[in-house]
Design a protein around this motif. Structure first.
Motif, mmCIF file in Angstrom:
data_model
loop_
_atom_site.group_PDB
_atom_site.id
_atom_site.type_symbol
_atom_site.label_atom_id
_atom_site.label_comp_id
_atom_site.label_asym_id
_atom_site.label_seq_id
_atom_site.Cartn_x
_atom_site.Cartn_y
_atom_site.Cartn_z
ATOM 1 N N HIS A 219 -37.095 4.207 -24.511
ATOM 2 C CA HIS A 219 -37.027 5.583 -24.022
ATOM 3 C C HIS A 219 -36.345 6.482 -25.035
ATOM 4 O O HIS A 219 -35.431 6.076 -25.756
ATOM 5 N N SER A 220 -36.830 7.705 -25.113
ATOM 6 C CA SER A 220 -36.185 8.732 -25.922
ATOM 7 C C SER A 220 -34.970 9.254 -25.159
ATOM 8 O O SER A 220 -34.751 8.918 -23.986
ATOM 9 N N ASP A 221 -34.190 10.096 -25.809
ATOM 10 C CA ASP A 221 -33.054 10.705 -25.113
ATOM 11 C C ASP A 221 -33.525 11.565 -23.948
ATOM 12 O O ASP A 221 -32.878 11.625 -22.903
ATOM 13 N N ALA A 222 -34.662 12.228 -24.119
ATOM 14 C CA ALA A 222 -35.206 13.062 -23.043
ATOM 15 C C ALA A 222 -35.661 12.218 -21.859
ATOM 16 O O ALA A 222 -35.731 12.704 -20.728
ATOM 17 N N ASP A 223 -35.977 10.941 -22.104
ATOM 18 C CA ASP A 223 -36.493 10.052 -21.049
ATOM 19 C C ASP A 223 -35.447 9.046 -20.563
ATOM 20 O O ASP A 223 -35.802 8.041 -19.939
ATOM 21 N N GLU A 224 -34.192 9.301 -20.822
ATOM 22 C CA GLU A 224 -33.164 8.317 -20.478
ATOM 23 C C GLU A 224 -33.206 7.929 -19.006
ATOM 24 O O GLU A 224 -32.989 6.763 -18.649
ATOM 25 N N ASN A 225 -33.486 8.904 -18.142
ATOM 26 C CA ASN A 225 -33.529 8.631 -16.705
ATOM 27 C C ASN A 225 -34.948 8.683 -16.156
ATOM 28 O O ASN A 225 -35.137 8.836 -14.945
ATOM 29 N N ALA A 226 -35.946 8.554 -17.024
ATOM 30 C CA ALA A 226 -37.341 8.606 -16.585
ATOM 31 C C ALA A 226 -37.691 7.378 -15.747
ATOM 32 O O ALA A 226 -37.061 6.324 -15.841
ATOM 33 N N LEU A 227 -38.749 7.506 -14.957
ATOM 34 C CA LEU A 227 -39.134 6.438 -14.038
ATOM 35 C C LEU A 227 -39.457 5.151 -14.777
ATOM 36 O O LEU A 227 -39.077 4.064 -14.331
ATOM 37 N N SER B 44 -38.288 14.246 -29.711
ATOM 38 C CA SER B 44 -39.683 14.476 -30.057
ATOM 39 C C SER B 44 -40.399 13.146 -30.275
ATOM 40 O O SER B 44 -39.784 12.157 -30.690
ATOM 41 N N PRO B 45 -41.711 13.103 -30.023
ATOM 42 C CA PRO B 45 -42.458 11.853 -30.230
ATOM 43 C C PRO B 45 -42.361 11.304 -31.643
ATOM 44 O O PRO B 45 -42.281 10.091 -31.839
ATOM 45 N N VAL B 46 -42.339 12.192 -32.646
ATOM 46 C CA VAL B 46 -42.321 11.711 -34.025
ATOM 47 C C VAL B 46 -41.031 10.967 -34.352
ATOM 48 O O VAL B 46 -41.002 10.100 -35.224
ATOM 49 N N ASP B 47 -39.959 11.274 -33.621
ATOM 50 C CA ASP B 47 -38.677 10.589 -33.846
ATOM 51 C C ASP B 47 -38.492 9.366 -32.947
ATOM 52 O O ASP B 47 -37.535 8.608 -33.151
ATOM 53 N N THR B 48 -39.379 9.186 -31.951
ATOM 54 C CA THR B 48 -39.140 8.143 -30.951
ATOM 55 C C THR B 48 -40.365 7.261 -30.741
ATOM 56 O O THR B 48 -40.488 6.215 -31.373
ATOM 57 N N TYR B 49 -41.274 7.691 -29.898
ATOM 58 C CA TYR B 49 -42.391 6.829 -29.521
ATOM 59 C C TYR B 49 -43.404 6.620 -30.643
ATOM 60 O O TYR B 49 -44.280 5.753 -30.525
ATOM 61 N N THR C 241 -37.411 15.458 -13.881
ATOM 62 C CA THR C 241 -37.679 16.702 -14.599
ATOM 63 C C THR C 241 -38.895 16.537 -15.497
ATOM 64 O O THR C 241 -39.001 15.563 -16.242
ATOM 65 N N ILE C 242 -39.803 17.488 -15.408
ATOM 66 C CA ILE C 242 -40.975 17.521 -16.279
ATOM 67 C C ILE C 242 -40.573 18.321 -17.511
ATOM 68 O O ILE C 242 -40.319 19.522 -17.425
ATOM 69 N N GLY C 243 -40.476 17.640 -18.653
ATOM 70 C CA GLY C 243 -39.965 18.266 -19.863
ATOM 71 C C GLY C 243 -41.054 18.831 -20.745
ATOM 72 O O GLY C 243 -42.240 18.801 -20.425
ATOM 73 N N VAL C 244 -40.642 19.322 -21.899
ATOM 74 C CA VAL C 244 -41.548 20.010 -22.801
ATOM 75 C C VAL C 244 -42.111 19.103 -23.883
ATOM 76 O O VAL C 244 -43.077 19.448 -24.552
ATOM 77 N N HIS C 245 -41.555 17.923 -24.064
ATOM 78 C CA HIS C 245 -41.890 17.120 -25.235
ATOM 79 C C HIS C 245 -43.173 16.317 -25.101
ATOM 80 O O HIS C 245 -43.731 15.880 -26.113
ATOM 81 N N TYR C 246 -43.649 16.058 -23.874
ATOM 82 C CA TYR C 246 -44.729 15.096 -23.698
ATOM 83 C C TYR C 246 -45.870 15.681 -22.863
ATOM 84 O O TYR C 246 -45.784 16.786 -22.337
#
Length: 613
Positions: A32-40, A55-60, A355-360
């Motif tokens: 998980h990225s930092d933005a997805d730390e608590n994602a399902l 951002s995807p380029v730094d994570t997934y 939360t629906i974020g902006v990155h994905y």
């Protein structure tokens, strides 16, 4: 045997893979990225590994970090899902080189099909080298990747250079590869694909057809299996081509071969060397678990000589956090509530409170219905969508519902231009006229401490709401007999349920409120203050950010004082894996430009001001 599997993905597909692994007794690892730390997907996996950044380029998209994460977590297999690194041959090699199972085709097969130009040449198809007037319209496409990115339709020769430049820039940003090619644009065609599954022992299954013609921005919205109305001869031709493509690259695992069919003639598009988003409709019709079969193939097990026989029909609808009526603009924010009635399959990467974020990608969920016939499957899915409650950002739920009930779709006469023809009608607001009254009555019950009745006559209470772009004023009064509203009898009212009788018919309204946002059955309303705030007014010609994002392009030569035309693109925002054009609202002079290239903006940020002529 695989014992622990790392899912190199996020969201809905990661949750779907975890579900199968749980049934098979396989432990799971989520990244998980930092933005997805608590994602399902991080919550449902047995173990999680952080990928620093958002951002995807730094994570997934960091295959090196994901391979290290798999080894650190004790995984012995990696499943890439779809998107991100799922069709990256170097990532597949890195996984195999680390001594792990790769849940996908051989890297050589991925490489052979990764470029759409090479894939076409394998099947004897050459792209256009030089475009003439006679070739128009044409389609500019990214050679790598998919999902509608790096794709432009060109109808005039003087538009070709700009289309090539824009497609190259978008492809390079999305896939790290700016190669594009040009092919004839087939208008009025149907998007039909064949699911294949191959083992390492020479068996290749063609698992039926799917129709994915309902698309927006070259991305699929509604899919079904089998594709309706195909002759046996055409179906067999598609099967033969799909199997030939698989055998040409010694394929193993799940894959999809895509075609555009016009006037009964199939045109090969590409081969996707991964699981597809729409795979559940094939699973429903063939009673299979494609993820489980991917794992079996990766473990070296052979497939039976022939696939199972199909049964019935399945339809899938993708729920997106987006506004179809406003150029499909992605939406962000808290998903307060998501509930789907029983009887249909729900694949999702979100729960209430997420939360629906902006990155994905803004896809929230997929609803899949299976029934003995196509008509029954469509009715079943439409009924489920109608009873689906989504409280939070704007979604395409109503568009999906209307699409499924459109006569062109029910008669299976749709093609890829469906939304080009019908979008205005499908997005025409049709709010329930009694929703504001229900909202006001529920709000009165929820907020009133002592009740509203008075011993002397009083003026009606008033409340104001915004709904479907219009303001609605509601008037009601408390009497000895209870609540009264003009022409409507109030049977029951509390904070969550209002029952009204209109012309002798009783109707129920379920109400939920989150701050100023109110949801009444399928309608979204905003409670308005009694007096508007004058500080919120913007100057005429102001452009504000419709979503959070990053300024990735500014029109060449655009400076303050420049003359602009209404509709002229001024800058581009990247959000949720897509580029969005910000155009001049009026013809005039650019009096202010408030952003620079690379700047991140929040929703509602002032981007520029055009002084009207």
């Amino acid at each position: 045997m695989i014992t622990t599997l790392l899912v190199a993905n996020r969201g809905e597909i990661a949750c779907r893979i975890v579900r199968t692994c749980r049934e098979l007794g396989i432990r799971t690892v989520a990244v998980h990225s930092d933005a997805d730390e608590n994602a399902l997907h991080a919550r449902v996996a047995d173990t999680t590994v952080r990928l620093p950044g958002a951002s995807p380029v730094d994570t997934y998209l960091r295959g090196d970090l994901i391979a290290k994460a798999a080894l650190a977590a004790g995984a012995d297999a990696v499943h890439p899902g779809y998107g991100f690194l799922s069709e990256n041959a170097d990532f597949a090699r890195a996984v195999l080189g680390a001594g792990l199972h790769w849940i996908g085709p051989p890297p050589e097969a991925i490489e052979a099909m990764a470029s759409k130009t090479r894939a076409k040449k394998l099947l004897g198809i050459e792209p256009l080298e030089r475009v003439t007037e006679a070739d128009l319209p044409v389609l500019v496409k990214a050679a790598a990747g998919g999902g509608g990115r790096g794709m432009r339709v060109v109808r005039r020769l003087d538009e070709l250079d700009a289309a090539l430049e824009g497609a190259r820039a978008e492809a390079a940003s999305a896939f790290g590869d700016g190669e594009v090619f040009v092919e004839p644009y087939v208008e009025g065609g149907r998007h039909v694909e064949v699911q294949i599954l191959a083992d390492t022992h020479g068996t290749v299954w063609p698992l039926g057809t799917r129709d994915c013609s309902l698309q927006r921005r070259h991305q699929k919205v509604v899919e079904e299996a089998p594709a309706p109305g195909l002759s046996e001869e055409l179906t067999q031709q598609l099967y033969d081509t799909a199997v030939r493509a698989a055998r040409a690259v010694d394929y193993a695992g799940a894959g999809t071969v895509e075609f555009l069919i016009a006037d009964g003639t199939p045109h090969f598009l590409e081969m996707n060397t991964r699981l597809q988003v729409e795979h559940p409709v094939t699973e429903a019709v063939f009673a299979l678990d494609l993820v489980a079969l991917q794992l079996r193939v990766a473990e070296g097990a052979p497939l039976p000589p022939n696939p199972p026989r199909p049964s019935g029909h399945a339809v899938e609808a993708r729920l997106y956090a987006e506004d179809p009526a406003h150029d499909w603009t992605p939406q962000t924010g808290i998903l307060h509530h998501l509930s789907v009635p029983a009887g249909v399959r729900l694949d999702t990467g979100y729960e209430a409170g997420d939360t629906i974020g902006v990155h994905y990608d803004p896809m929230l969920a997929k609803l899949i219905a299976h029934a003995p016939t196509r008509a029954e499957a469509i009715r079943k899915l439409a009924g489920a969508l109608e009873k689906t409650h989504l409280h939070g950002p704007v979604t395409n739920r109503d568009l999906l519902l209307r699409s499924l009930r459109h006569p062109e779709f029910t008669a299976a006469r749709m093609n890829t231009a469906f939304y080009d023809r019908h979008l205005p009608g499908l997005t025409e607001p049709a709010p329930d006229p009694h929703a504001p009254l229900a909202a006001a009555l529920a709000d009165t019950h929820g907020r009133s401490r002592f009740g509203g009745w008075r011993n002397v006559p009083s003026q009606p209470h008033t409340k104001r709401y915004a709904m479907a772009g219009e303001e609605h004023e509601v008037r009601y009064r408390h009497t000895r007999a209870g609540l009264e509203a003009d022409g409507v009898r109030v049977i029951h009212a509390d904070a969550r349920l209002v029952v009204l009788e209109v012309a002798g018919v009783r109707r129920k309204f379920e109400v939920a409120r989150y701050g100023d946002q109110v949801y009444v059955n399928g309608d979204a309303l905003t409670a308005l203050p009694r007096f508007p705030d004058p500080t919120t007014q913007l100057a005429p010609g102001s452009l504000v950010a419709p979503m959070p994002g990053t300024v990735v392009r500014v029109a060449e030569g655009l400076t303050e004082g420049a003359a602009v035309q209404a509709g002229q693109p001024l800058l581009w925002l990247e959000a949720m894996k897509m580029e969005h054009r910000i155009t001049a609202p009026v013809t005039g002079t650019l009096s202010a430009l408030h952003v620079t290239l690379g700047q991140q903006v929040s929703v509602g940020s002032l981007l520029a001001v055009v002084q009207p002529t």
